[in-house]
Design a protein around this motif. Structure first.
Motif, PDB file in Angstrom:
ATOM      1  N   GLU A   2      60.545  16.072  37.533  1.00 15.02           N
ATOM      2  CA  GLU A   2      60.293  16.147  36.386  1.00 15.02           C
ATOM      3  C   GLU A   2      61.677  15.607  35.718  1.00 15.02           C
ATOM      4  O   GLU A   2      61.626  14.686  34.883  1.00 15.02           O
ATOM      5  CB  GLU A   2      60.177  17.577  35.846  1.00 15.02           C
ATOM      6  N   ALA A   3      62.802  15.987  35.986  1.00 18.46           N
ATOM      7  CA  ALA A   3      63.952  15.750  35.410  1.00 18.46           C
ATOM      8  C   ALA A   3      64.125  14.245  35.766  1.00 18.46           C
ATOM      9  O   ALA A   3      64.721  13.555  34.630  1.00 18.46           O
ATOM     10  CB  ALA A   3      65.350  16.413  35.851  1.00 18.46           C
ATOM     11  N   TRP A   4      64.027  13.623  36.910  1.00 16.70           N
ATOM     12  CA  TRP A   4      64.505  12.325  37.137  1.00 16.70           C
ATOM     13  C   TRP A   4      63.287  11.549  36.786  1.00 16.70           C
ATOM     14  O   TRP A   4      63.382  10.304  36.989  1.00 16.70           O
ATOM     15  CB  TRP A   4      64.545  12.136  38.608  1.00 16.70           C
ATOM     16  N   GLY A   5      62.158  11.935  36.042  1.00 24.63           N
ATOM     17  CA  GLY A   5      60.896  10.927  35.908  1.00 24.63           C
ATOM     18  C   GLY A   5      60.264  10.529  37.025  1.00 24.63           C
ATOM     19  O   GLY A   5      59.583   9.492  37.017  1.00 24.63           O
ATOM     20  N   ALA A   6      60.461  11.186  38.042  1.00 26.48           N
ATOM     21  CA  ALA A   6      59.823  10.853  39.144  1.00 26.48           C
ATOM     22  C   ALA A   6      58.384  11.434  39.490  1.00 26.48           C
ATOM     23  O   ALA A   6      58.118  12.543  39.128  1.00 26.48           O
ATOM     24  CB  ALA A   6      60.655  10.981  40.688  1.00 26.48           C
ATOM     25  N   ALA A   7      57.424  10.806  40.449  1.00 25.80           N
ATOM     26  CA  ALA A   7      56.201  11.584  40.596  1.00 25.80           C
ATOM     27  C   ALA A   7      56.545  12.593  41.857  1.00 25.80           C
ATOM     28  O   ALA A   7      57.624  12.127  42.766  1.00 25.80           O
ATOM     29  CB  ALA A   7      55.429  10.581  41.062  1.00 25.80           C
ATOM     30  N   ALA A   8      56.153  13.444  42.054  1.00 23.41           N
ATOM     31  CA  ALA A   8      56.381  14.490  43.175  1.00 23.41           C
ATOM     32  C   ALA A   8      54.976  14.609  44.135  1.00 23.41           C
ATOM     33  O   ALA A   8      53.823  14.642  43.590  1.00 23.41           O
ATOM     34  CB  ALA A   8      56.392  15.838  42.738  1.00 23.41           C
ATOM     35  N   VAL A   9      55.262  14.609  45.270  1.00 23.03           N
ATOM     36  CA  VAL A   9      54.454  14.576  46.337  1.00 23.03           C
ATOM     37  C   VAL A   9      54.878  15.568  47.528  1.00 23.03           C
ATOM     38  O   VAL A   9      55.777  15.719  48.027  1.00 23.03           O
ATOM     39  CB  VAL A   9      54.286  13.178  47.181  1.00 23.03           C
ATOM     40  N   SER A  10      53.672  16.748  47.621  1.00 21.24           N
ATOM     41  CA  SER A  10      53.937  17.538  48.603  1.00 21.24           C
ATOM     42  C   SER A  10      53.462  17.176  49.781  1.00 21.24           C
ATOM     43  O   SER A  10      52.529  16.842  50.272  1.00 21.24           O
ATOM     44  CB  SER A  10      53.501  18.924  48.115  1.00 21.24           C
ATOM     45  N   ALA A  11      54.316  17.188  51.060  1.00 19.56           N
ATOM     46  CA  ALA A  11      54.000  16.765  52.302  1.00 19.56           C
ATOM     47  C   ALA A  11      53.568  17.953  53.253  1.00 19.56           C
ATOM     48  O   ALA A  11      53.382  18.030  54.166  1.00 19.56           O
ATOM     49  CB  ALA A  11      55.365  16.297  53.245  1.00 19.56           C
ATOM     50  N   GLY A  12      53.161  19.157  52.515  1.00 15.31           N
ATOM     51  CA  GLY A  12      52.845  20.497  53.035  1.00 15.31           C
ATOM     52  C   GLY A  12      53.838  21.213  53.856  1.00 15.31           C
ATOM     53  O   GLY A  12      55.052  20.919  53.433  1.00 15.31           O
ATOM     54  N   GLU A  13      53.811  21.881  54.795  1.00 16.12           N
ATOM     55  CA  GLU A  13      54.954  22.520  55.530  1.00 16.12           C
ATOM     56  C   GLU A  13      55.375  21.663  56.709  1.00 16.12           C
ATOM     57  O   GLU A  13      54.722  21.514  57.835  1.00 16.12           O
ATOM     58  CB  GLU A  13      54.434  23.607  56.059  1.00 16.12           C
ATOM     59  N   ALA A  14      56.289  20.848  56.142  1.00 19.85           N
ATOM     60  CA  ALA A  14      56.870  19.677  56.914  1.00 19.85           C
ATOM     61  C   ALA A  14      58.564  20.074  57.235  1.00 19.85           C
ATOM     62  O   ALA A  14      58.906  18.954  57.523  1.00 19.85           O
ATOM     63  CB  ALA A  14      56.768  18.319  56.149  1.00 19.85           C
ATOM     64  N   GLY A  15      58.825  21.056  57.082  1.00 21.47           N
ATOM     65  CA  GLY A  15      60.252  21.294  57.511  1.00 21.47           C
ATOM     66  C   GLY A  15      61.064  20.478  56.522  1.00 21.47           C
ATOM     67  O   GLY A  15      60.885  20.183  55.256  1.00 21.47           O
TER      68      GLY A  15
END
Length: 193
Positions: free
Chosen positions: A147-160
């Motif tokens: 959010e601060a960087w103006g980037a979209a966020a994508v969760s890769a799930g439980e991916a370590g």
């Protein structure tokens, strides 16, 4: 014309089986090689990234992992007003290591040299991929950084930490995300897959 990919590794320079190294070979990418890949210094690592960017003509896409994500953020802040920023078409920021996270002093105390992370908006589109169980960054912190960087966020799930140790040598899902960045896709704020 397809932008040139610049690989920005984290600590240890991403080994031979790391997806960054595999992508470098597969896509003919450029790579940032730090003089001391085990001991980051924010300004030094950002300066090395700047050298590689200056030496690489045309449009660019930055592909950063772990401490490399912090390197990109520091470079963007230190290069404010620099014409090279205009050549960065986008960035894929994967598994950021949070140097301000408590407990990292036992995992990798050298990451503290990258604190504090810049929180100004990045001057180029970015896609931040994070893991729900990354020991180096909580999902909440990853989303706050995005959010601060103006980037979209994508969760890769439980991916370590999205590295070889977590089973991500060859990373086909990452290649799909890279393709989206290369083609200037504008994703929603938070995506989960």
């Amino acid at each position: 014309m397809t932008p040139t990919i610049i690989i920005v590794p984290g600590l240890g320079d991403s080994g031979e089986q790391h997806w960054q190294t595999l992508w470098q070979r597969k896509f003919g990418a450029e790579r940032v090689r730090q003089d001391n890949p085990e001991h980051p210094v924010a300004e030094v690592w950002a300066a090395r990234l700047h050298e590689v960017i200056e030496a690489t003509p045309g449009e660019l896409v930055l592909v950063a992992h772990s401490a490399g994500v912090a390197t990109v953020a520091h470079w963007a802040q230190l290069s404010s007003g620099c014409g090279d920023l205009d050549r960065v078409r986008g960035a894929l920021l994967v598994a950021p290591a949070d140097p301000e996270q408590s407990g990292l002093d036992t995992l990798h105390p050298q990451l503290a040299a990258l604190a504090p992370l810049p929180t100004a908006a990045l001057p180029f589109p970015a896609l931040l991929v994070y893991s729900e169980n990354d020991p180096y960054c909580t999902p909440e912190r990853a989303e706050a950084l995005a959010e601060a960087w103006g980037a979209a966020a994508v969760s890769a799930g439980e991916a370590g930490h999205i590295n070889v140790e977590s089973g991500h040598g060859d990373w086909p899902d990452g290649e799909i995300l890279l393709s989206e960045v290369l083609h200037a896709w504008t994703p929603p704020d938070v995506v989960r897959f």
